[in-house]
Design a protein around this motif. Structure first.
Motif, PDB file in Angstrom:
ATOM      1  N   PHE A 258     -44.592 -17.867  11.734  1.00 59.81           N
ATOM      2  CA  PHE A 258     -44.362 -17.119  12.971  1.00 59.81           C
ATOM      3  C   PHE A 258     -43.190 -17.729  13.750  1.00 59.81           C
ATOM      4  O   PHE A 258     -42.269 -17.025  14.157  1.00 59.81           O
ATOM      5  CB  PHE A 258     -45.656 -17.153  13.817  1.00 59.81           C
ATOM      6  CG  PHE A 258     -45.532 -16.535  15.170  1.00 59.81           C
ATOM      7  CD1 PHE A 258     -45.598 -15.155  15.330  1.00 59.81           C
ATOM      8  CD2 PHE A 258     -45.354 -17.317  16.304  1.00 59.81           C
ATOM      9  CE1 PHE A 258     -45.483 -14.566  16.586  1.00 59.81           C
ATOM     10  CE2 PHE A 258     -45.230 -16.753  17.556  1.00 59.81           C
ATOM     11  CZ  PHE A 258     -45.301 -15.378  17.703  1.00 59.81           C
ATOM     12  N   GLU A 259     -43.240 -19.051  13.888  1.00 60.32           N
ATOM     13  CA  GLU A 259     -42.184 -19.713  14.684  1.00 60.32           C
ATOM     14  C   GLU A 259     -40.806 -19.558  14.026  1.00 60.32           C
ATOM     15  O   GLU A 259     -39.814 -19.294  14.702  1.00 60.32           O
ATOM     16  CB  GLU A 259     -42.523 -21.195  14.893  1.00 60.32           C
ATOM     17  CG  GLU A 259     -43.579 -21.343  15.990  1.00 60.32           C
ATOM     18  CD  GLU A 259     -44.238 -22.710  16.047  1.00 60.32           C
ATOM     19  OE1 GLU A 259     -43.874 -23.578  15.222  1.00 60.32           O
ATOM     20  OE2 GLU A 259     -45.124 -22.884  16.901  1.00 60.32           O
ATOM     21  N   ALA A 260     -40.772 -19.701  12.703  1.00 59.57           N
ATOM     22  CA  ALA A 260     -39.495 -19.543  11.994  1.00 59.57           C
ATOM     23  C   ALA A 260     -38.954 -18.121  12.208  1.00 59.57           C
ATOM     24  O   ALA A 260     -37.757 -17.928  12.458  1.00 59.57           O
ATOM     25  CB  ALA A 260     -39.685 -19.831  10.505  1.00 59.57           C
ATOM     26  N   CYS A 261     -39.848 -17.125  12.129  1.00 59.32           N
ATOM     27  CA  CYS A 261     -39.406 -15.726  12.269  1.00 59.32           C
ATOM     28  C   CYS A 261     -38.941 -15.440  13.692  1.00 59.32           C
ATOM     29  O   CYS A 261     -37.951 -14.734  13.893  1.00 59.32           O
ATOM     30  CB  CYS A 261     -40.527 -14.770  11.874  1.00 59.32           C
ATOM     31  SG  CYS A 261     -40.828 -14.784  10.116  1.00 59.32           S
ATOM     32  N   MET A 262     -39.663 -15.990  14.673  1.00 60.86           N
ATOM     33  CA  MET A 262     -39.271 -15.739  16.068  1.00 60.86           C
ATOM     34  C   MET A 262     -37.866 -16.301  16.323  1.00 60.86           C
ATOM     35  O   MET A 262     -37.044 -15.682  16.972  1.00 60.86           O
ATOM     36  CB  MET A 262     -40.266 -16.380  17.053  1.00 60.86           C
ATOM     37  CG  MET A 262     -41.618 -15.713  17.082  1.00 60.86           C
ATOM     38  SD  MET A 262     -41.501 -13.921  17.263  1.00 60.86           S
ATOM     39  CE  MET A 262     -42.286 -13.364  15.776  1.00 60.86           C
ATOM     40  N   ALA A 263     -37.602 -17.472  15.756  1.00 57.99           N
ATOM     41  CA  ALA A 263     -36.301 -18.106  15.986  1.00 57.99           C
ATOM     42  C   ALA A 263     -35.176 -17.295  15.356  1.00 57.99           C
ATOM     43  O   ALA A 263     -34.047 -17.313  15.837  1.00 57.99           O
ATOM     44  CB  ALA A 263     -36.315 -19.521  15.416  1.00 57.99           C
ATOM     45  N   LEU A 264     -35.474 -16.556  14.294  1.00 58.98           N
ATOM     46  CA  LEU A 264     -34.412 -15.854  13.553  1.00 58.98           C
ATOM     47  C   LEU A 264     -34.314 -14.368  13.890  1.00 58.98           C
ATOM     48  O   LEU A 264     -33.326 -13.716  13.554  1.00 58.98           O
ATOM     49  CB  LEU A 264     -34.670 -15.997  12.045  1.00 58.98           C
ATOM     50  CG  LEU A 264     -34.469 -17.409  11.494  1.00 58.98           C
ATOM     51  CD1 LEU A 264     -35.194 -17.579  10.177  1.00 58.98           C
ATOM     52  CD2 LEU A 264     -32.975 -17.666  11.315  1.00 58.98           C
TER      53      LEU A 264
END
Ligand code: CTP
Length: 401
Positions: A258-264
């Protein structure tokens, strides 16, 4: 379409080498510039003279020119090509490619090439079925090579079965199709999730699922081969991918994903959420191994963030969001509900009911569901499903313009 394209044809020592002049002829007729690199063994099956006459270039085979001692640069050949097609590829060459053994010019060129590489294996049926061959092919596919699988038919041994190199006309067609889409997604940034997530229970146990990540990896390869810059957020899996246009971000848990996707997400043009994300995680993972005690053990689970839904809620105009759905009952109806509740533009509905589809298979059977239509695709290799999904996304993007 092939006009001006630079195609490097690699030939290894198998009987199917005699068919390669026809492939070269077809490529030349279509306007491509062709150079040939061949292994010493290949010269027993087809002559360099035939190939240099057809290509209008010398044929490369040795590291040195025996006449004047000058060096043949494998690096230059590899950098020159828009596409490197190696056909036929013998079992020996497959093994050397997998293990990075560069003991001839063709192999050294392969290791230094930066362009996409297509491989058309050809060998006797038992060699083809041997686990060392299948493992080599699997590994090479994971390295980002495109495999043109051999067909079934009469083999040079007199046996009949799988291992016969795909016919030159069909290899030519695959090259044409591949280059037609070459730069379809040039300049686009694509975010893809794939694989399972593991939710820790304690330091040695987790809640996970059977996803291999293969479908998402194939999608990443298609976009990368068609010019996109891809970030693949990959859950824990045995599979991997190595491609100059794919950045791999390994994650373990749903929250990390989730965090990786939010950042990208803000900088992504296309987002494809194919991961099998765990819906729940243990509320309080133990930091010590849980010892066996009572008859029953209850784990309190808490809901994971829904990545797709969050991306759907924050979607910018022009962004394309694709989700997957795995349904057992009322599949199309439920997938259609997911399309709206998650704010996706397209849902790829996976079938678990069909043989050869879903987790762990190399093939898949999916339906493409948009607000306007449902398209049922037949069972096909996951690489082809990936190509269909990319085509569909391209058509949808064109409609947005
Ligand atoms: N998904 C996600 N984040 C989650 C759960 C799912 O991004 N926490 C995404 C998946 O990657 C997939 C889509 O949502 O693209 C649908 O996943 P699926 O498991 O079929 O649906 P769920 O939302 O989990 O709903 P249910 O399990 O009730 O069918």
């Amino acid at each position: 379409m092939l006009k001006g394209k630079k195609i490097l044809v690699g030939i290894t020592g198998g009987i199917a080498a005699y068919k390669i002049p026809l492939l070269v002829r077809l490529l030349r007729k279509a306007g491509a510039e062709v150079k040939v690199v061949m292994t010493p063994a290949a010269k027993d099956f087809v002559t360099p003279l035939t190939l240099s006459t057809l290509t209008g270039h010398p044929v490369w085979s040795d590291f040195f020119n025996p006449a004047d001692g000058s060096w043949h640069s494998h690096v230059e050949l590899g950098l020159w090509a828009d596409l490197f097609v190696i056909a036929p590829v013998t079992a020996t060459t497959l093994g050397k490619m997998h293990h990075g053994i560069a003991d001839n010019l063709l192999l050294a060129t392969y290791l230094s090439a930066r362009c996409p590489v297509m491989l058309a294996p050809a060998m006797d049926l038992d060699m083809y079925k041997h686990p060392s061959t299948t493992n080599n092919i699997k590994a090479l596919e994971q390295y980002g090579n495109i495999i043109i699988a051999p067909g079934s038919g009469e083999l040079a041994s007199g046996l009949c079965g799988e291992g016969r190199m795909e016919e030159p006309e069909n290899i030519f067609q695959r090259i044409k199709d591949f280059l037609a889409f070459d730069k379809m997604f040039e300049g686009k940034k694509v975010l893809i999730t794939a694989g399972p997530t593991y939710e820790p229970i304690d330091p040695v146990r987790f809640i996970g699922n059977h996803s291999s990540g293969r479908m998402g990896i194939e999608i990443a390869k298609v976009f990368a081969n068609r010019g996109a810059k891809v970030t693949l957020v990959l859950g824990p899996t045995q599979l991997s991918v190595n491609h100059p246009s794919i950045e791999l971000l390994p994650v373990t848990t749903a929250v990390e994903m989730f965090e990786a996707c939010m950042a990208l997400s803000q900088t992504s043009d296309i987002m494809v959420m194919s991961a099998a994300v765990a819906d729940y995680r243990p509320l309080k993972p133990s930091d010590k191994k849980i010892k066996k005690q009572d008859e029953n053990l209850s784990l309190e689970l808490v809901k994971n963030p829904d990545i797709l839904k969050t991306l759907g809620r924050n979607k910018k105009s022009g962004q394309m969001l694709v989700g997957f759905a795995l349904e057992t009952d009322n599949a199309v109806e439920n997938a259609r509900i997911k399309l709206t509740t998650k704010g996706a533009d397209l849902i790829v509905l996976n079938s678990l009911a069909d043989e050869g589809a879903g987790f762990g298979h190399n093939t898949n059977k999916v339906s493409l569901i948009t607000a306007e239509a449902t398209e049922h695709l037949p069972l096909m290799p996951k690489s082809e499903v990936a190509a269909h999904i990319a085509d569909k996304i391209n058509r949808m993007l064109l409609q947005l313009q």
